[in-house]
Design a protein around this motif. Sequence first.
Motif, PDB file in Angstrom:
ATOM      1  N   VAL A 218     -17.372 -35.047   9.219  1.00 24.23           N
ATOM      2  CA  VAL A 218     -17.425 -34.409   7.906  1.00 24.23           C
ATOM      3  C   VAL A 218     -18.775 -34.730   7.289  1.00 24.23           C
ATOM      4  N   ARG A 219     -19.490 -33.706   6.902  1.00 22.45           N
ATOM      5  CA  ARG A 219     -20.844 -33.878   6.349  1.00 22.45           C
ATOM      6  C   ARG A 219     -20.778 -34.001   4.829  1.00 22.45           C
ATOM      7  N   MET A 220     -21.597 -34.898   4.288  1.00 23.58           N
ATOM      8  CA  MET A 220     -21.653 -35.061   2.835  1.00 23.58           C
ATOM      9  C   MET A 220     -22.988 -35.657   2.405  1.00 23.58           C
ATOM     10  N   ASN A 221     -23.371 -35.361   1.171  1.00 23.08           N
ATOM     11  CA  ASN A 221     -24.451 -36.088   0.506  1.00 23.08           C
ATOM     12  C   ASN A 221     -23.794 -36.986  -0.546  1.00 23.08           C
ATOM     13  N   TRP A 222     -24.099 -36.817  -1.834  1.00 21.45           N
ATOM     14  CA  TRP A 222     -23.493 -37.633  -2.877  1.00 21.45           C
ATOM     15  C   TRP A 222     -23.623 -36.905  -4.206  1.00 21.45           C
ATOM     16  N   THR A 223     -22.911 -37.395  -5.209  1.00 17.87           N
ATOM     17  CA  THR A 223     -23.038 -36.793  -6.535  1.00 17.87           C
ATOM     18  C   THR A 223     -23.985 -37.609  -7.417  1.00 17.87           C
TER      19      THR A 223
END
Length: 289
Positions: A218-223
């Motif tokens: 699962v790909r993610m960056n951040w808030t």
Amino acid sequence: MNKRNWLLPVCATFLLGACSDETAQEPEGTVQGKSAQADVEDDVASEQSASEQSDQSDIEERENAEEQEVEEQDAEQAVEPRYRINPQNSQVEPIGDANEQVVLITIDDAPDTYSLEMAKTLKELDVPAIFFVNGHFLDTDEEQQNLSEIHDMGFAIGNHTNTHVNLKQSTESVQQDEIVSLNEHVEAITGEVPKFFRAPFGVNTEFSKALAKEQGMVRMNWTYGYDFMQGYMEPEALTDIMVNAPELNNGGNLLMHDREWTKEALPQIIEGLRDKGYEFVDPDEIEGI
């Protein structure tokens, strides 16, 4: 009668008696004796064969039962996804009636220097998290042991590339090696392939997106995150901004790093978020892993 003539009948009688004795002492007829013995041996062999087949059958039944039990346990332990990562903004979104007031804790640049201590702190506070790993922090036996301990404590492991390169400035073959080789290295240490992917600097390419999906991550960056910015590299300031940041809202994907000031601020950050009513997302409940 002369002496010679009367000895002949006596010798004949003696010889017949001896033969009769030998015959009496001989075992049962050769054919019948051997046949009976063979029958016994066949019976024993049949019993042994039947016993061996029964033992083998019992072993197979036990093995099948054990396999079925493992499958049932795995099915029971399977967690239904309660959250998903928005691919556009990396926010955590609830599925169904899952709690909306949650945040996800993530630690980058593991397991450099402080990750193991941070993992122990989070474990004591009963807070799940993702530790995003770089391969250049897995060069020594000690670093590999640290990662193994973090994984054994139940924390999710993410891929942060092998050498923290900017993927947009890298060829596809370099991107492939940066991502896949780290997955293989982490699996060799923990027995499990990383479930999540975060590109260094938050910079992805179409190739890296497709590759992460192909690798089952699962790909993610951040808030939001502040511990790498000037002015927030000390515990008090970092605690304040992480708990009171304008970006903090439901589904926040919080970025932190393996830094001394972050390690020291971590208990207060968790306490402050809890005081505001936030719960912490379990990575195992994220859709797609």
